[in-house]
Scaffold this motif. Structure first.
Motif, PDB file in Angstrom:
ATOM      1  N   VAL A   1      24.012  51.495  19.279  1.00  0.00           N
ATOM      2  CA  VAL A   1      24.775  52.051  18.158  1.00  0.00           C
ATOM      3  C   VAL A   1      26.159  52.496  18.626  1.00  0.00           C
ATOM      4  N   GLU A   2      26.220  53.142  19.781  1.00  0.00           N
ATOM      5  CA  GLU A   2      27.507  53.603  20.294  1.00  0.00           C
ATOM      6  C   GLU A   2      28.411  52.423  20.669  1.00  0.00           C
ATOM      7  N   ALA A   3      27.831  51.382  21.260  1.00  0.00           N
ATOM      8  CA  ALA A   3      28.625  50.198  21.599  1.00  0.00           C
ATOM      9  C   ALA A   3      29.126  49.507  20.343  1.00  0.00           C
ATOM     10  N   LEU A   4      28.268  49.415  19.326  1.00  0.00           N
ATOM     11  CA  LEU A   4      28.664  48.782  18.067  1.00  0.00           C
ATOM     12  C   LEU A   4      29.835  49.505  17.412  1.00  0.00           C
ATOM     13  N   THR A   5      29.804  50.835  17.455  1.00  0.00           N
ATOM     14  CA  THR A   5      30.895  51.621  16.872  1.00  0.00           C
ATOM     15  C   THR A   5      32.232  51.265  17.515  1.00  0.00           C
ATOM     16  N   ILE A   6      32.241  51.105  18.834  1.00  0.00           N
ATOM     17  CA  ILE A   6      33.474  50.768  19.549  1.00  0.00           C
ATOM     18  C   ILE A   6      33.941  49.361  19.194  1.00  0.00           C
ATOM     19  N   ILE A   7      33.015  48.401  19.150  1.00  0.00           N
ATOM     20  CA  ILE A   7      33.377  47.020  18.800  1.00  0.00           C
ATOM     21  C   ILE A   7      33.949  46.943  17.393  1.00  0.00           C
ATOM     22  N   LEU A   8      33.306  47.628  16.454  1.00  0.00           N
ATOM     23  CA  LEU A   8      33.775  47.608  15.067  1.00  0.00           C
ATOM     24  C   LEU A   8      35.163  48.235  14.936  1.00  0.00           C
ATOM     25  N   ALA A   9      35.393  49.322  15.670  1.00  0.00           N
ATOM     26  CA  ALA A   9      36.707  49.964  15.625  1.00  0.00           C
ATOM     27  C   ALA A   9      37.776  49.030  16.177  1.00  0.00           C
ATOM     28  N   ALA A  10      37.489  48.373  17.296  1.00  0.00           N
ATOM     29  CA  ALA A  10      38.456  47.458  17.908  1.00  0.00           C
ATOM     30  C   ALA A  10      38.721  46.266  17.002  1.00  0.00           C
ATOM     31  N   GLY A  11      37.678  45.714  16.402  1.00  0.00           N
ATOM     32  CA  GLY A  11      37.847  44.551  15.536  1.00  0.00           C
ATOM     33  C   GLY A  11      38.527  44.876  14.229  1.00  0.00           C
ATOM     34  N   THR A  12      38.150  45.997  13.619  1.00  0.00           N
ATOM     35  CA  THR A  12      38.709  46.382  12.318  1.00  0.00           C
ATOM     36  C   THR A  12      40.188  46.766  12.430  1.00  0.00           C
ATOM     37  N   ALA A  13      40.516  47.558  13.446  1.00  0.00           N
ATOM     38  CA  ALA A  13      41.881  48.065  13.577  1.00  0.00           C
ATOM     39  C   ALA A  13      42.821  47.084  14.258  1.00  0.00           C
ATOM     40  N   ARG A  14      42.296  46.183  15.107  1.00  0.00           N
ATOM     41  CA  ARG A  14      43.168  45.331  15.899  1.00  0.00           C
ATOM     42  C   ARG A  14      42.928  43.848  15.632  1.00  0.00           C
TER      43      ARG A  14
END
Length: 257
Positions: free
Chosen positions: A19-32
């Motif tokens: 869950v913690e890894a997914l949060t980081i991936i989603l933030a990187a993909g959504t914002a960048r």
């Protein structure tokens, strides 16, 4: 330790990390940039595969007694760390972990970062953010799988539990494209911390030459006892945390009068 207990222990612990890894991936993909974020994830998974290929055979060569002593000590350190944070959060002495807030913070930082391109990578920041997040959380997953699987001589079951946990989180993340805020992560960390601490006590004692009454069945007593002790600490710390506030509130009221 039964196969079901092994599967559940690894599954729950790996879900928290996923869950913690997914949060980081989603933030990187959504914002960048999604392509760079997914490339970073793939690079981290490849690195983890190499680490597993190197460490896996090495761990199996350690004598069982020495392995249990080392694994028990590591699990105690790991489990007590999780349990300590869970107790502080449950008693109100530490802020609850909020995946929505974590996602928002990661997304804001990603949007504010400067753009930089590298060969084969469109957005270096998205790549590195995703890579580091997946690698760090993945290392904890690898540690859990290797320690539980090697100690119980059932690496395939431990690995399948981790794969199942990652698959559940990944499918859920793809379906909603948002952090899994509804997952009771703080409660899961409390339970998993107690389980890791219990297994650490059990295996560490066996590695030191002690024998538990009833063998593996002793875990059916150790885990509930650790949970009850942790809940007792929650109650004690909650009273301490509420006590000064009540006194302070009374003092403020008297001063106002």
């Amino acid at each position: 330790m039964t196969g079901l207990a092994l599967f559940l222990a690894v599954f729950l612990a790996c879900i928290v990390e996923a869950v913690e890894a997914l949060t980081i991936i989603l933030a990187a993909g959504t914002a960048r940039d999604w392509r760079s974020a997914l490339t970073g994830m793939g690079a981290a998974l490849a690195t983890l595969a190499v680490i597993v290929a190197v460490l896996g055979p090495a761990i199996t060569m350690i004598p069982l007694t020495g392995l249990r002593l080392v694994v028990g000590g590591l699990l105690l350190i790991f489990g007590i760390g999780w349990l300590r944070k869970a107790i502080l959060r449950a008693s109100g002495n530490k802020a609850l972990h909020d995946e929505d807030a974590a996602f928002a913070a990661e997304e804001a930082a990603a949007r504010a970062a400067a753009s930089e391109q590298r060969p084969l990578v469109g957005d270096w920041y998205a790549f590195t953010l995703s890579f580091k997040g997946v690698l760090l959380e993945g290392l904890e997953v690898v540690f859990i799988v290797l320690t539980f699987g090697s100690n119980q001589h059932n690496m395939p079951l431990a690995a399948s539990a981790s794969v199942a946990a990652v698959a559940v989180v990944a499918i859920s993340g793809i379906a909603v494209r948002a952090p899994l805020a509804r997952v009771p992560e703080n409660s899961m960390k409390f339970v998993v911390g107690a389980m890791l601490t219990s297994f650490g006590m059990f295996w560490g004692a066996e590695g030191a030459g002690a024998s538990w009454p009833g063998g593996d069945a002793a875990l059916l007593v150790i885990v509930p006892v650790v949970l009850l002790v942790a809940l007792g600490y929650v109650a004690v710390f909650r009273r301490r945390e509420q006590g000064p506030r009540t006194v302070g509130a009374a003092a403020t009221t008297s001063q106002g009068v």
